[in-house]
Design a protein around this motif. Structure first.
Motif, short mmCIF file in Angstrom:
data_model
loop_
_atom_site.label_atom_id
_atom_site.label_comp_id
_atom_site.label_asym_id
_atom_site.label_seq_id
_atom_site.Cartn_x
_atom_site.Cartn_y
_atom_site.Cartn_z
N LEU A 29 0.99 -1.20 0.01
CA LEU A 29 -0.04 -0.02 0.12
C LEU A 29 1.05 1.25 -0.02
N LYS A 30 0.37 2.37 -0.75
CA LYS A 30 1.13 3.44 -0.81
C LYS A 30 0.29 4.39 -0.43
N LEU A 31 0.57 5.32 0.61
CA LEU A 31 -0.26 6.48 0.87
C LEU A 31 0.49 7.93 0.26
N VAL A 32 -0.17 8.76 -0.05
CA VAL A 32 0.32 9.57 -0.97
C VAL A 32 -0.51 11.15 -0.90
N HIS A 33 0.51 12.00 -0.26
CA HIS A 33 -0.20 13.49 -0.05
C HIS A 33 0.22 14.43 -0.98
N VAL A 34 -0.52 15.16 -1.68
CA VAL A 34 -0.07 16.24 -2.72
C VAL A 34 -0.39 17.53 -2.34
N ILE A 35 0.51 18.54 -2.15
CA ILE A 35 0.26 20.06 -1.63
C ILE A 35 0.15 20.62 -3.14
N ASP A 36 -0.89 21.10 -3.46
CA ASP A 36 -1.07 22.20 -4.39
C ASP A 36 -0.12 23.35 -4.08
N TRP A 37 0.87 23.36 -4.83
CA TRP A 37 1.92 24.23 -4.41
C TRP A 37 2.76 24.60 -5.51
N PRO A 38 2.89 26.09 -5.88
CA PRO A 38 2.83 27.04 -4.86
C PRO A 38 1.58 28.00 -5.52
N GLY A 39 1.11 28.60 -4.28
CA GLY A 39 -0.15 29.26 -4.49
C GLY A 39 -1.51 28.56 -4.81
N GLY A 40 -1.67 27.31 -4.82
CA GLY A 40 -3.06 26.67 -5.03
C GLY A 40 -3.85 26.98 -3.85
N PRO A 41 -5.15 26.89 -4.06
CA PRO A 41 -6.22 27.12 -3.35
C PRO A 41 -6.17 26.21 -2.11
N ALA A 42 -5.59 24.96 -2.16
CA ALA A 42 -5.77 24.24 -1.05
C ALA A 42 -5.02 24.80 0.20
N VAL A 43 -3.90 25.47 -0.12
CA VAL A 43 -3.21 25.95 1.02
C VAL A 43 -2.84 27.39 0.83
N PRO A 44 -3.91 28.16 1.07
CA PRO A 44 -3.89 29.61 0.75
C PRO A 44 -3.14 30.41 1.96
N ARG A 45 -2.23 31.14 1.52
CA ARG A 45 -1.01 31.89 2.36
C ARG A 45 -0.38 31.04 3.40
N LEU A 46 -0.23 29.72 3.18
CA LEU A 46 0.57 28.99 4.07
C LEU A 46 1.88 28.95 3.54
N GLY A 47 2.72 29.05 4.48
CA GLY A 47 4.24 28.93 4.14
C GLY A 47 4.46 27.42 4.09
N ARG A 48 5.67 27.46 3.15
CA ARG A 48 6.06 26.03 2.66
C ARG A 48 6.26 24.99 3.75
N GLU A 49 6.94 25.57 5.08
CA GLU A 49 7.18 24.75 6.16
C GLU A 49 5.95 24.34 6.82
N THR A 50 4.88 25.27 6.93
CA THR A 50 3.58 24.90 7.34
C THR A 50 2.95 23.86 6.60
N ALA A 51 3.04 23.99 5.10
CA ALA A 51 2.43 23.17 4.51
C ALA A 51 2.95 21.57 4.57
N ASP A 52 4.26 21.61 4.49
CA ASP A 52 4.96 20.46 4.69
C ASP A 52 4.50 19.74 5.99
N ARG A 53 4.38 20.41 6.73
CA ARG A 53 4.11 19.83 8.36
C ARG A 53 2.72 19.44 8.26
N TRP A 54 1.98 19.97 7.52
CA TRP A 54 0.38 19.33 7.65
C TRP A 54 0.23 18.35 6.61
N ALA A 55 1.11 18.20 5.57
CA ALA A 55 1.22 16.83 4.87
C ALA A 55 1.69 15.88 5.58
N ASP A 56 2.82 16.07 6.48
CA ASP A 56 3.30 15.06 7.28
C ASP A 56 2.35 14.52 8.30
N GLU A 57 1.51 15.36 8.95
CA GLU A 57 0.55 15.12 9.67
C GLU A 57 -0.58 13.96 9.25
#
Length: 289
Positions: free
Chosen positions: A33-61
């Motif tokens: 089984l493979k679990l995949v998280h994709v961040i719509d980066w940069p500037g995607g609507p899924a992570v508005p105004r989030l910094g890259r570090e915050t977005a990465d932490r969100w993905a890891d969680e």
């Protein structure tokens, strides 16, 4: 090489339910089984105004939560995770190229018998030829493990080339050791309605003809999978309505989609589109040959 089951996760209850469903499927198939998280980066609507570090932490969680859910129920299953950046539909389609199945979550619309297949899910469906399963979140958060009803439903169009759809359905029935119900609905074309030769006797003859065509379509599959208990029904009326009704007691509903792309967007077909949004069971969509 064994083919993976890949699950797209985003931290939502729907994606966590999809992760557990995907783990069950990987266990049935005896593949990783493979679990995949994709961040719509940069500037995607899924992570508005989030910094890259915050977005990465969100993905890891999100990945850690889904992985923990899977570990509790399938401790011996081989599992990997992957964190990507990019457009989610395109990235998931690339990941699905090496998978035998892609699994995504689908959100319910409150108390209505309807589900929201978001833009990412719809775009991913038509961006890959890999079969995709949309999983509904359980009514109770703790009830993530899908109930087994010992029956699968498949909707077929006898005028298409449904080999991929039927192959997927019969192979899944073998894995689950469950019965398979095949449904086909037909309608009198609008241009012929009201003509004198389309009377009740004419409709009965059409119904018998369609039933024979469905018999002929399924005959080689019955020979190829003799252990699968198959029932079938060809009827005049709405196939989508019958499929949605049947889904209430099914482990999985299987439908097809066209490979061609429409300039106005995805071409799923009206039946598959309706069942995706209204069936209570998980739905697998396989591209026609």
């Amino acid at each position: 090489m064994k083919r993976l089951v890949t699950v797209g996760v985003d931290g939502s209850p729907e994606s966590r339910a999809a992760a557990v469903w995907g783990a069950r499927e990987a266990s049935l198939r005896e593949v990783p089984l493979k679990l995949v998280h994709v961040i719509d980066w940069p500037g995607g609507p899924a992570v508005p105004r989030l910094g890259r570090e915050t977005a990465d932490r969100w993905a890891d969680e999100a990945l850690a939560e889904a992985l923990e859910d899977v570990r509790r129920q399938y401790p011996h299953l081989e599992k990997t995770t992957r964190h990507l950046s990019g457009r989610p539909a395109a990235a998931l389609a690339v990941e699905a190229a090496d998978a035998g199945l892609l699994v995504l979550g689908s959100r319910g619309l409150g108390s209505l018998v309807a589900y929201l297949v978001g833009s990412v899910g719809m775009a991913t469906l038509v961006a890959t030829e890999t079969p995709v399963v949309l999983v509904r979140v359980a009514d109770e958060p703790g009830d993530a493990e899908p109930t087994r009803y010992d029956e699968m439903i498949v909707g077929v169009d006898i005028h298409e080339a449904p080999d991929n759809v039927l192959a997927f359905a019969f192979e899944e029935a073998i894995r689950r050791d469950c019965a398979l119900r095949v449904i086909h609905g037909w309608k009198v074309p609008p241009a012929y309605r009201g003509l004198p030769f389309i009377d009740s006797d004419g409709e009965r003859e059409v119904d018998r003809s369609v039933a024979r065509m469905l018999d002929e379509l399924l005959l080689p599959w019955r020979h190829r999978f003799p252990s699968v208990s198959v029932t079938q029904k060809a009827f005049k009326g709405s196939a989508s309505r019958r499929l949605v009704q049947a889904a209430a007691g099914a482990d999985l509903v299987v439908g097809g989609r066209h490979l061609r792309r429409s300039p106005l967007g995805a071409h799923l077909g009206p039946v598959t589109h309706a069942v995706l949004h209204h069936a209570s069971a998980p739905m697998a969509v396989s591209a026609h040959a």
